[in-house]
Design an enzyme around this catalytic site. Sequence first.
Site: not given
Ligand SMILES: NC(=O)c1ccc[n+]([C@@H]2O[C@H](COP(=O)([O-])OP(=O)(O)OC[C@H]3O[C@@H](n4cnc5c(N)ncnc54)[C@H](OP(=O)(O)O)[C@@H]3O)[C@@H](O)[C@H]2O)c1
Length: 266
Positions: A145, A157
């Site tokens: 991130s 985080y």
């Molecule tokens: N959105 C942003 O602004 C942003 C910015 C920078 C980086 N990121 C990073 O990008 C990645 C994806 O995030 P996103 O924004 O796409 O969020 P999201 O829409 O909340 O998706 C998160 C995914 O992670 C899975 N997950 C969460 N906890 C889990 C667990 N205990 N076991 C297995 N799977 C788990 C969830 O699946 P289930 O609930 O089905 O388990 C879901 O598919 C993360 O690493 C986040 O830190 C996000």
Amino acid sequence: MSAARLPGAHRPVALVTGPTSGIGQAYALRLAALGYDLVLVARDQARLATLAHDVEVRFGARAQVLPADLALAADRDRVAARLGEGVQFLVNNAGFDLSGEFWTLAPDALQAQLDVNVTTVVQLTRAAVPSMVHAADGTVVNLASMAGLIPGRGSTYSASKAYVVSFSQGLAGGLAGTGVRVQALCPGFVRTEFHERAGIDMGSLPRPLWLTVDEVVAGSLADLEKNRVISVPGAQYKAIAAVAGLIPRSLVTRLNRGLFNARGRT
Ligand SMILES: NC(=O)c1ccc[n+]([C@@H]2O[C@H](COP(=O)([O-])OP(=O)(O)OC[C@H]3O[C@@H](n4cnc5c(N)ncnc54)[C@H](OP(=O)(O)O)[C@@H]3O)[C@@H](O)[C@H]2O)c1
């Protein structure tokens, strides 16, 4: 050691963690469109099954569903065992943030965040890389991130994502010349379920700072082609990352105390 295809199939295999929403889902769909079969890892079994059906219908991709809670050691071990059989592409995408102050959150929640955001990335990469090195071919994309590049807003985080950046950079150096690529993907704010799940209100974020999941995936794939280990999708975030890299760390800490609100995020 062979790079195992799915039973009866011939396409290369990509394992994606957290493909049930957001960036992981977009990455899984893109890889299926590019000709990969998929191994899909997350907790929500209904969403996993829907996605598996979707990629089969839309792209003719085979998809194996591997339900797992990556905060649990036994579940991580099952996923690592599958990776040990060989895949060509690993996307360590699952991850989450927490709202609330560090000192008020349940220790179990903090540990789960560390286990999903850090331990899982290390364990699954360790499981996947040997067959990739053997094949002299393979790709690992680790979701970090901008928070991992610019510390200070939130504690655990940001720290977890800084680990992923540093880990990926170091590993990429070690893997130079092996044919295996490693990337730390560092998006800014992306429209997904991420902030809602964490209970973080993003209502005041200016529109130009939002990225779409497709922009993030396209940026990652383009940077893989260029052999860039740190991938920062979006011109606005490339500029922020460049400026932030010039600011002394002591000043970043002061800015976080004064200019930006670092309270209520962990
Ligand atoms: N959105 C942003 O602004 C942003 C910015 C920078 C980086 N990121 C990073 O990008 C990645 C994806 O995030 P996103 O924004 O796409 O969020 P999201 O829409 O909340 O998706 C998160 C995914 O992670 C899975 N997950 C969460 N906890 C889990 C667990 N205990 N076991 C297995 N799977 C788990 C969830 O699946 P289930 O609930 O089905 O388990 C879901 O598919 C993360 O690493 C986040 O830190 C996000």
